[in-house]
Design a protein around this motif. Structure first.
Motif, PDB file in Angstrom:
ATOM      1  N   PRO A 341       0.821  -1.220   0.000  1.00  0.00           N
ATOM      2  CA  PRO A 341       0.000   0.000   0.000  1.00  0.00           C
ATOM      3  C   PRO A 341       0.854   1.270   0.000  1.00  0.00           C
ATOM      4  O   PRO A 341       0.511   2.260  -0.665  1.00  0.00           O
ATOM      5  N   ILE A 342       1.995   1.237   0.725  1.00  0.00           N
ATOM      6  CA  ILE A 342       2.902   2.392   0.743  1.00  0.00           C
ATOM      7  C   ILE A 342       3.509   2.600  -0.636  1.00  0.00           C
ATOM      8  O   ILE A 342       3.593   3.728  -1.139  1.00  0.00           O
ATOM      9  N   LEU A 343       3.909   1.498  -1.273  1.00  0.00           N
ATOM     10  CA  LEU A 343       4.484   1.580  -2.620  1.00  0.00           C
ATOM     11  C   LEU A 343       3.478   2.165  -3.602  1.00  0.00           C
ATOM     12  O   LEU A 343       3.823   3.029  -4.422  1.00  0.00           O
ATOM     13  N   LEU A 344       2.236   1.716  -3.523  1.00  0.00           N
ATOM     14  CA  LEU A 344       1.206   2.238  -4.417  1.00  0.00           C
ATOM     15  C   LEU A 344       1.004   3.731  -4.179  1.00  0.00           C
ATOM     16  O   LEU A 344       0.870   4.505  -5.140  1.00  0.00           O
ATOM     17  N   VAL A 435      13.960   3.981   0.870  1.00  0.00           N
ATOM     18  CA  VAL A 435      14.081   4.355   2.288  1.00  0.00           C
ATOM     19  C   VAL A 435      12.887   3.862   3.109  1.00  0.00           C
ATOM     20  O   VAL A 435      13.056   3.398   4.238  1.00  0.00           O
ATOM     21  N   ILE A 436      11.678   3.946   2.532  1.00  0.00           N
ATOM     22  CA  ILE A 436      10.474   3.606   3.306  1.00  0.00           C
ATOM     23  C   ILE A 436      10.069   2.146   3.117  1.00  0.00           C
ATOM     24  O   ILE A 436       9.964   1.386   4.083  1.00  0.00           O
ATOM     25  N   THR A 437       9.837   1.741   1.869  1.00  0.00           N
ATOM     26  CA  THR A 437       9.338   0.383   1.655  1.00  0.00           C
ATOM     27  C   THR A 437      10.450  -0.660   1.696  1.00  0.00           C
ATOM     28  O   THR A 437      10.189  -1.817   2.057  1.00  0.00           O
ATOM     29  N   GLY A 438      11.685  -0.247   1.342  1.00  0.00           N
ATOM     30  CA  GLY A 438      12.795  -1.195   1.335  1.00  0.00           C
ATOM     31  C   GLY A 438      12.996  -1.905   2.658  1.00  0.00           C
ATOM     32  O   GLY A 438      12.995  -3.141   2.719  1.00  0.00           O
ATOM     33  N   PRO A 439      13.158  -1.161   3.779  1.00  0.00           N
ATOM     34  CA  PRO A 439      13.357  -1.824   5.076  1.00  0.00           C
ATOM     35  C   PRO A 439      12.164  -2.702   5.489  1.00  0.00           C
ATOM     36  O   PRO A 439      12.355  -3.780   6.054  1.00  0.00           O
ATOM     37  N   ILE A 440      10.940  -2.237   5.202  1.00  0.00           N
ATOM     38  CA  ILE A 440       9.757  -3.035   5.551  1.00  0.00           C
ATOM     39  C   ILE A 440       9.765  -4.344   4.773  1.00  0.00           C
ATOM     40  O   ILE A 440       9.557  -5.430   5.329  1.00  0.00           O
ATOM     41  N   SER A 441      10.016  -4.225   3.475  1.00  0.00           N
ATOM     42  CA  SER A 441      10.037  -5.399   2.617  1.00  0.00           C
ATOM     43  C   SER A 441      11.157  -6.358   3.017  1.00  0.00           C
ATOM     44  O   SER A 441      10.949  -7.573   3.092  1.00  0.00           O
ATOM     45  N   ALA A 442      12.339  -5.814   3.275  1.00  0.00           N
ATOM     46  CA  ALA A 442      13.474  -6.655   3.670  1.00  0.00           C
ATOM     47  C   ALA A 442      13.206  -7.342   5.003  1.00  0.00           C
ATOM     48  O   ALA A 442      13.524  -8.521   5.187  1.00  0.00           O
ATOM     49  N   GLY A 443      12.596  -6.606   5.944  1.00  0.00           N
ATOM     50  CA  GLY A 443      12.279  -7.195   7.244  1.00  0.00           C
ATOM     51  C   GLY A 443      11.258  -8.314   7.115  1.00  0.00           C
ATOM     52  O   GLY A 443      11.404  -9.384   7.732  1.00  0.00           O
ATOM     53  N   SER A 444      10.219  -8.083   6.296  1.00  0.00           N
ATOM     54  CA  SER A 444       9.201  -9.113   6.074  1.00  0.00           C
ATOM     55  C   SER A 444       9.818 -10.340   5.413  1.00  0.00           C
ATOM     56  O   SER A 444       9.501 -11.473   5.778  1.00  0.00           O
ATOM     57  N   ALA A 445      10.700 -10.090   4.440  1.00  0.00           N
ATOM     58  CA  ALA A 445      11.346 -11.198   3.739  1.00  0.00           C
ATOM     59  C   ALA A 445      12.227 -12.005   4.684  1.00  0.00           C
ATOM     60  O   ALA A 445      12.240 -13.246   4.645  1.00  0.00           O
ATOM     61  N   ARG A 446      12.962 -11.296   5.545  1.00  0.00           N
ATOM     62  CA  ARG A 446      13.816 -11.989   6.505  1.00  0.00           C
ATOM     63  C   ARG A 446      12.991 -12.836   7.472  1.00  0.00           C
ATOM     64  O   ARG A 446      13.309 -14.012   7.708  1.00  0.00           O
ATOM     65  N   ASP A 447      11.930 -12.247   8.008  1.00  0.00           N
ATOM     66  CA  ASP A 447      11.078 -12.983   8.947  1.00  0.00           C
ATOM     67  C   ASP A 447      10.434 -14.190   8.269  1.00  0.00           C
ATOM     68  O   ASP A 447      10.352 -15.279   8.862  1.00  0.00           O
ATOM     69  N   ARG A 448      10.000 -13.986   7.019  1.00  0.00           N
ATOM     70  CA  ARG A 448       9.357 -15.077   6.301  1.00  0.00           C
ATOM     71  C   ARG A 448      10.353 -16.195   6.007  1.00  0.00           C
ATOM     72  O   ARG A 448      10.031 -17.382   6.149  1.00  0.00           O
ATOM     73  N   SER A 449      11.568 -15.823   5.615  1.00  0.00           N
ATOM     74  CA  SER A 449      12.596 -16.833   5.326  1.00  0.00           C
ATOM     75  C   SER A 449      12.943 -17.634   6.568  1.00  0.00           C
ATOM     76  O   SER A 449      13.094 -18.863   6.514  1.00  0.00           O
ATOM     77  N   GLU A 450      13.076 -16.947   7.690  1.00  0.00           N
ATOM     78  CA  GLU A 450      13.390 -17.641   8.939  1.00  0.00           C
ATOM     79  C   GLU A 450      12.261 -18.578   9.338  1.00  0.00           C
ATOM     80  O   GLU A 450      12.501 -19.713   9.775  1.00  0.00           O
ATOM     81  N   ALA A 451      11.018 -18.093   9.191  1.00  0.00           N
ATOM     82  CA  ALA A 451       9.869 -18.921   9.558  1.00  0.00           C
ATOM     83  C   ALA A 451       9.776 -20.154   8.663  1.00  0.00           C
ATOM     84  O   ALA A 451       9.551 -21.273   9.145  1.00  0.00           O
ATOM     85  N   VAL A 452       9.963 -19.939   7.346  1.00  0.00           N
ATOM     86  CA  VAL A 452       9.911 -21.056   6.405  1.00  0.00           C
ATOM     87  C   VAL A 452      11.043 -22.040   6.689  1.00  0.00           C
ATOM     88  O   VAL A 452      10.848 -23.265   6.677  1.00  0.00           O
TER      89      VAL A 452
END
Length: 581
Positions: A341-344, A435-452
């Protein structure tokens, strides 16, 4: 070629190299190896490479046959290569490369192209590269579809139609349809708007030659698309797949949209269909492969039941849909992709700024239409009650690309020249995205990778246990490993439900175990064990109750064999003993 043209060509080549190097660097710098996010992709992979039924097959159900046939053939030629993973990653990288090439080569000066490429690279780093590592075919289809939409728009928005981007864009959109036809349906409205703008421009200028040229350019890809659809239809109309597709449609309606309820009213309705309590429990826990009486007609009848909580009047339904749309757009919960939503929003603001800067205010009309389509499609997901993360991400990718295309359209046909200002707008948008969506996306990706990773590690322990007993066939409750996306599936495990159930491939797998159907497997000589996960799914007691109701009391006994503890999960293994042959 004069000296000026030679210098420009050298700069373009250097720009290509730099752009593609950046894309590859995103792969190299990824914090994890490429992996699947959910088990649907694992099932498709196992069908293609032959590990599911013992032979390579292109009947993957959700991918179209021309593409799946090609992938199955490559899997057969290169059995040691992870073809499906490589293909999904290649689609992501190729989509980026084709869009980058178009941005670099379409502008007459390097300066104009550079800022567009910087904008694209910011999107790649902040969003798209992540989904080239966390693989899901629905999202990858959206990447191809979004790239195709952008290229198609770039070609038809020019005063002089450009064949290369139009044809390339249409081919990428066809590829999107081949990978995941449901994703393609989200691309169609945006592509229609782009085509409509081009047609209206031709009619307004009374340029019949331009309109004729557009139709000629689109004719060959359109015919190719229709041939692919016909091939797919023909494949699934033969060899028992027509009946299976009817069965799978009924299963989808019941499990993905309506649901199976266990309240008193629901049970009374199910009883009127001839179901007993053990069968209701079996169906609710999705282990439908155990009972051949659970056919398409029964599931359609069950799906017709409307729970009081789901039976809403249209006004209430509309009100709740609007509330969900607002809530998920402004404050998305869980893993629905908070960065999108932020990216859009950033791209909409950038497109609006480009429109104002260029003085081409009529472009606010297609921008408004694009947003209406986005929220209309999003609202349809909420209305139908099904909006998984992968579909939401796919929609945002496509919508964001459409917004960017409108912004670039305004900049390409300005009423006033504001090149520096437009470049500044794109640079500012790129910075905001990173600056805004990059850290959110990277954090989500990291959490998802760890969970998977943690989840798959737990299931790999279970799979390793099964693989050590090749003589034993493990009948696995659907929810025993529903959250697993590990590719290390043992050959001696048979899932008791899911979308592959009752397909010709499922029966082919049963034949490999020496049985024509589940009834024959249960009554045969093969050693069987039942696997379930503690606290979820069909318990051993529930399975025993079903066996007693269907085959007679104590015809099958469930003897505790082992308990496997791995991570946070506890798996129970029961031997299935036959008392009567």
């Amino acid at each position: 070629m004069d000296k000026t043209d030679r210098k420009l060509k050298i700069k373009l080549i250097l720009c290509y190299i730099l752009t593609f190097a950046v894309a590859l660097a995103a792969f190299m710098a990824a914090p994890s190896d490429p992996h699947f996010v959910i088990n649907d992709d694992v099932m498709i992979r196992s069908i293609l490479d032959g590990s599911y039924a013992g032979e390579n097959s292109f009947m993957t159900v959700y991918m179209r046959v021309p593409l799946s046939a090609l992938l199955a053939l490559i899997c057969r030629i290169f059995p040691s290569v992870s073809v499906f993973e490589f293909f999904l990653q290649a689609v992501c990288l190729a989509s980026f490369a084709l869009v980058a090439k178009e941005l670099i080569s379409s502008d007459k000066t390097i300066k104009k192209a550079v800022f567009k490429v910087v904008f694209l690279i910011s999107l790649w780093f902040a969003i798209y590269a992540i989904y080239a590592m966390q693989l899901h075919y629905t999202v990858v289809a959206a990447v191809a579809g979004a790239a195709g939409l952008f290229l198609f728009a770039e070609g038809v928005f020019e005063k002089e139609l450009r064949k290369y981007p139009i044809v390339t864009g249409m081919l990428l959109m066809i590829l999107c349809d081949e990978i995941r036809k449901q994703t393609f349906f989200m691309v169609i409205p945006f592509a229609f708007i782009a085509a409509a703008i081009s047609v209206i421009a031709s009619l307004k200028n009374k340029d019949k030659e331009r309109l004729t040229k557009l139709l000629k350019i689109c004719a060959v890809p359109a015919v190719l698309f229709l041939l692919f659809i016909a091939t797919d239809k023909a494949a699934y109309s033969s060899n028992g797949y027509a009946e299976y597709m009817e069965y799978n449609d009924a299963r989808t309606a019941l499990y993905d949209y309506t649901g199976v309820y266990d309240d008193a009213d629901a049970k009374a309705y199910y009883s009127s269909l001839g179901l007993e309590e053990p069968e209701m429990k079996l169906i609710k826990e999705y282990d439908i492969a155990l009972d051949a009486d659970i056919d398409a007609k029964l599931m359609e009848q069950m799906a017709a039941y409307k729970a009081p909580s789901a039976d809403k009047d249209p006004v209430t339904h509309i009100r709740e849909t609007i509330w969900m749309l607002r809530h998920e757009t402004l404050t998305p919960d869980g893993d629905k992709g908070k960065e999108f939503p932020i990216l859009l929003l950033i791209t909409v603001l950038a497109a609006a700024a480009l429109i104002i800067s260029s003085g081409n205010f009529v472009c606010f009309v297609p921008l408004a239409i694009v947003l209406c389509i986005h929220f209309g499609l999003y609202g349809m997901l909420f209305w139908n009650g099904r909006f998984p993360e992968r579909v939401v991400i796919a929609l945002y990718m496509i919508s964001t690309t459409a917004v960017i295309s409108v912004g670039f359209l305004a900049a390409r046909h300005p009423r006033r020249e504001r090149d520096r200002l437009n470049a500044g707008i794109m640079a500012a948008a790129a910075i905001l995205i990173l600056v805004i969506t990059g850290p959110i996306s990277a954090g989500s990706a990291r959490d998802r990778s760890e969970a998977v990773g943690d989840t798959n590690a737990a299931y790999d322990v279970l799979y390793s246990y099964m693989a050590k007993r090749p003589d034993m066939l493990y009948l696995s409750d659907v929810y025993a490993d529903v959250t697993s996306s590990s590719v290390n599936l043992p050959e001696n495990m048979l899932k008791l439900g899911g979308w592959i159930t009752e397909s010709p491939l499922y029966h082919k797998k049963l034949e490999g175990y020496g049985a024509e159907d589940m009834d024959g497997l249960l009554k045969g000589d093969r050693e069987l064990a039942y696997v379930c996960r503690e606290g979820v799914g069909l318990s051993a007691e529930d399975l025993k109750a079903f066996f007693d109701a269907k085959y007679g009391e104590d015809t099958f006994l469930l003897k505790p064999e082992d308990e496997i503890r791995s991570g946070k999960e506890v798996f129970h293994i029961y031997l299935i003993e036959r008392t009567i042959r």
